[in-house]
Scaffold this motif. Structure first.
Motif, mmCIF file in Angstrom:
data_model
loop_
_atom_site.group_PDB
_atom_site.id
_atom_site.type_symbol
_atom_site.label_atom_id
_atom_site.label_comp_id
_atom_site.label_asym_id
_atom_site.label_seq_id
_atom_site.Cartn_x
_atom_site.Cartn_y
_atom_site.Cartn_z
ATOM 1 N N VAL A 390 0.868 -1.882 -4.082
ATOM 2 C CA VAL A 390 -0.330 -1.030 -4.035
ATOM 3 C C VAL A 390 -1.363 -1.508 -5.041
ATOM 4 O O VAL A 390 -2.560 -1.602 -4.751
ATOM 5 N N GLN A 394 -5.043 -2.777 -4.094
ATOM 6 C CA GLN A 394 -6.216 -2.097 -4.652
ATOM 7 C C GLN A 394 -7.107 -3.083 -5.407
ATOM 8 O O GLN A 394 -8.333 -2.959 -5.396
ATOM 9 N N ARG A 399 -6.496 -0.614 0.989
ATOM 10 C CA ARG A 399 -5.641 0.559 0.845
ATOM 11 C C ARG A 399 -4.262 0.280 1.449
ATOM 12 O O ARG A 399 -4.133 -0.537 2.357
ATOM 13 N N GLY A 429 -11.950 -2.032 1.971
ATOM 14 C CA GLY A 429 -11.617 -0.631 2.176
ATOM 15 C C GLY A 429 -10.682 -0.361 3.337
ATOM 16 O O GLY A 429 -10.266 0.783 3.538
ATOM 17 N N SER A 431 -7.162 -0.428 5.670
ATOM 18 C CA SER A 431 -5.781 -0.089 5.307
ATOM 19 C C SER A 431 -4.814 -1.177 5.754
ATOM 20 O O SER A 431 -4.955 -1.750 6.838
#
Length: 573
Positions: A390, A394, A399, A429, A431
């Protein structure tokens, strides 16, 4: 139906033929090792001749066998069987799958009787989506959702089958025409399947939308004289709302239920995967909300149709290979009227200009490995902890969406892979799905002690475990074939397919020769074995003191548990 005594892999007896498809035929069968009925799907020899297909088929069958869900037909085993062809031709390996034998009828037979009531259609679609929700979490995309792959049990529940087979077929086929010939129909193809593009879970949602459409309308949304003709319509045509194509008259209340479901059907069948439901859970939620019966107005439905299906430069987005595939079949016919011929030629000319412009642009630009300023590259996080993955994502302005998945080859809590894969370019941005190992899949051993041997076999089979050796042991308190103990304790966690050995009661106890024993001692010895002693006087011989056993009603050796044995003793003078 024809019966046969053929035994595959030395274990599975092939019985009556119960189904036939474009790529396989299914027989009722019997597992001679575990003593249970099964369904055996035997692939056609034409497919079996492709070595790449056999390899892919075996891998996909193994992946499907790891899925255990009430809405999915279990896969017990897969392998290859070698039997000579008729006429003495050389033997060839033929792949087969051993599956759970599910009673009931196929959804395609239910639909063949006419439109399905809206309430039942929603229930069946929800069952399909429940199975897909589970399989997509496990990283398995079905790719061939259609009524012929859905079983409706006598209780009205849904069972989806053939997970993995469509992928084995598509990965071994070079063109849409070949794939549709193998699978047997293109009526449920997603546009991306028809165009030969990469597919994901949203392909299954599109096919489910087509199945729901067919249940409500009584026919498929697109029809043509060839699979390629139908595939073309999936790419370019707008489906009519189901309420407008039903041939039969129905109560207004039923039509209202159908109209309430039409926005969901149209959303699921959007040409652009990003305009469909993002996952099976969202699709199911929409079905639940539609049960309230809120009917959209014609204006709302028209607005939704325009949003999902056009106007848009549809053909400019198709690749040259897609056009060659879809236009090579001269037998295709449309179910809706097409554009004038002049428009077609104008479109072709425009496409040629666009392709030429793109070619000039590609030749003119300088090669570069730099990612555009707004773009991001998916980092390689395999083998790291989820928290570390993660943090790295980031750092790259991406994400993370976590999905836990059983994997015996990756430590628990470590990342297995990502979707998109490492190195892929994405927008800032967006996922990334991160698949995290939950360790080796584990199954809880069911309680077995006290069950009969046959009941214990069934319990192990339902839990996804295998029966091992069965050892008999004398036990004065247990009847024949009762399970006394198992090699794995009830409630313990073991890997799928673990072999569990059983110790069962023999139903007998061993009695020694008691003649010459004092009567009281002989009586106690029988009681310790769970037997009943019945003293019998014999006046024909001289009495002894203490009383002594002179005869037994059974010879020494094994006798059934809880038996009564006569002990004769002398009472004469």
């Amino acid at each position: 139906m024809t019966t046969t005594t053929r035994v595959m892999a030395g274990r599975y007896r092939v019985d009556d033929l119960i189904g036939r498809g474009g790529m396989a035929h299914v027989h009722r069968g019997y597992d001679l090792t575990l003593g249970r009925e099964v369904a055996i799907k035997i692939l056609d020899r034409e497919l079996a001749r492709d070595t790449a297909f056999r390899t892919r088929f075996r891998m996909e069958a193994q992946a499907a066998s790891r899925m255990s869900h009430p809405s999915i037909v279990r896969v017990f085993d897969a392998g290859e069987d070698t039997t000579p062809e008729a006429g003495g031709s050389p033997a060839e390996p033929v792949p087969f799958i051993v599956m759970e034998l599910v009673p009931g009828e196929l959804l395609k037979d239910v639909i063949a009787r006419g439109p399905v009531p809206a309430a039942d259609a929603v229930r069946y679609a929800d069952g399909i989506l429940e199975a897909l929700e589970y399989s997509h979490r496990a990283g398995v995309v079905h790719r061939d959702i259609k009524p012929g792959n859905v079983k409706i049990t006598p209780a009205g529940t849904v069972k989806v089958m053939d997970f993995g087979i469509a992928r084995a077929v598509s990965d071994s086929s070079s063109t849409v025409a070949e794939t549709t010939q193998i699978i047997g129909t293109a009526a449920y193809f997603s546009p991306e399947q028809a165009k030969g593009e990469q597919v994901d879970a949203r392909t299954d949602l599109y096919s489910t939308g087509v199945v729901l459409y067919e249940m409500l309308a009584g026919r498929q949304p697109f029809r043509g004289e060839s699979p390629v003709a139908v595939a073309y319509q999936h790419v370019s045509e707008t489906p009519l709302p189901p309420s407008e194509v039903r041939d039969e008259e129905h109560p207004e209340r039923e039509l209202e239920r159908i109209r309430a479901l039409e926005p969901i059907v149209l959303r699921a069948m959007a040409k652009d995967p990003f305009q469909r439901f993002p996952d099976a859970a969202s699709f199911r939620t929409a079905l639940d909300e539609a049960a309230t019966g809120v009917v959209p107005t014609k204006k709302q439905l028209s607005s939704l149709t325009s949003e999902l299906y056009g106007p848009s430069p549809r053909h400019a987005q198709e690749t040259a290979r897609t056009l060659r595939q879809l236009s090579s079949d001269t037998t295709m016919t449309r179910t809706q009227s097409g554009p004038p011929v002049a428009w077609v030629w104008a479109g072709v000319a425009l496409l040629v200009v666009l392709l030429a412009s793109v070619l000039i642009w590609v030749l003119a630009i300088k090669p570069t490995t730099d990612v555009p300023g707004a773009g991001r590259t998916v980092p390689n996080v395999a083998g790291q902890t989820y928290d570390a993955a993660v943090a790295l994502l980031q750092k790259n302005d991406l994400r993370a969406i976590r999905i836990d998945q059983a994997d015996a080859g990756v430590d628990k809590g470590k990342v297995i892979s990502t979707d998109p894969a490492a190195g892929s370019n994405m927008d800032k941005g967006q996922s990334v799905t991160v698949y995290v190992s939950s360790g080796a899949a584990e199954i809880s051993v069911p309680p077995l002690e006290g069950l009969s041997a046959s009941a214990a076999k069934d319990a192990l089979s339902k839990a996804g475990l295998q029966l091992g050796s069965v050892t008999q042991k004398n036990d004065p308190r247990s009847s024949h074939d009762t399970v006394l103990s198992a090699s794995a304790a009830a409630g313990s966690k073991v890997a799928p397919g673990t072999v569990v050995d059983l110790v069962v009661a023999s139903g007998v106890v061993t009695v020694n020769d008691l003649t010459g024993w004092p009567l009281d001692s002989a009586t106690q010895a029988l009681q310790q074995l769970g037997l009943t002693a019945n003293p019998v006087e014999n006046p024909g011989c001289k009495a002894t003191d203490p009383k002594t056993v002179a005869s037994m009603s059974v010879p020494p050796g094994d006798v059934p548990v809880q038996s009564t044995i006569d002990l004769g003793y002398c009472t004469g003078k």
